[in-house]
Design a protein around this motif. Structure first.
Motif, short mmCIF file in Angstrom:
data_model
loop_
_atom_site.label_atom_id
_atom_site.label_comp_id
_atom_site.label_asym_id
_atom_site.label_seq_id
_atom_site.Cartn_x
_atom_site.Cartn_y
_atom_site.Cartn_z
N PHE A 32 5.27 -20.75 5.89
CA PHE A 32 5.44 -19.32 6.11
C PHE A 32 6.08 -18.72 4.87
CE2 PHE A 32 5.47 -21.51 10.10
CZ PHE A 32 4.69 -20.73 10.93
N VAL A 33 5.85 -17.44 4.62
CA VAL A 33 6.42 -16.76 3.46
C VAL A 33 7.35 -15.65 3.94
CG1 VAL A 33 5.91 -15.39 1.40
CG2 VAL A 33 4.40 -17.29 2.03
N LEU A 34 8.54 -15.60 3.36
CA LEU A 34 9.51 -14.54 3.64
C LEU A 34 9.80 -13.81 2.33
CD1 LEU A 34 11.57 -13.07 5.46
CD2 LEU A 34 13.22 -14.83 4.81
N GLU A 35 9.49 -12.52 2.30
CA GLU A 35 9.78 -11.70 1.13
C GLU A 35 11.12 -11.01 1.34
OE1 GLU A 35 8.16 -7.67 -1.00
OE2 GLU A 35 6.67 -9.01 -0.13
N MET A 36 11.97 -11.10 0.34
CA MET A 36 13.29 -10.48 0.37
C MET A 36 13.33 -9.46 -0.76
SD MET A 36 15.35 -14.06 0.92
CE MET A 36 16.84 -13.39 1.64
#
Length: 114
Positions: free
Chosen positions: A29-33
């Motif tokens: 999964f990808v989490l953009e901050m």
């Protein structure tokens, strides 16, 4: 008679080819901050399996992924990318946040039993 040896050209091509994903690779999964904005703020993962979350700081300030319940913490400079691996989370909710942007950087990982 055929030779069982690899030609230098074939060997170079094999070494340059990208590695194929294996069936045993963790779900990713990808989490953009981005300066306190977490996208997505809700991540649903399968419980009881290994999961990799790629962390991307696309903002102009440092970010810190932290989840006390998962015992995970990762600091990212602006523009940096890293990851955390979650190993076999039990079903439930696991809050996470950007410690550098506590006023708005809040999210949750939901581990679901299928």
């Amino acid at each position: 008679m055929r030779s069982n040896r690899l030609t230098p050209l074939l060997l170079a091509a094999l070494l340059a080819a990208p590695a194929a994903a294996h069936a045993g690779d963790p779900a990713t999964f990808v989490l953009e901050m981005q300066d306190g904005v977490l996208t997505p703020a809700r991540i649903e993962i399968p419980a009881g399996t290994e999961v990799k979350i790629i962390l991307r700081n696309t903002g102009t300030t440092p970010a810190e992924f932290e989840s006390l319940r998962l015992r995970k913490e990762k600091v990212l400079a602006p523009g940096a990318e890293s990851f955390v691996v979650i190993r076999k989370a039990s079903p439930g909710e696991y809050p996470f946040y950007d410690e550098f942007h506590m006023d708005k950087g809040q999210g949750v990982i939901i581990a679901r039993q299928d």
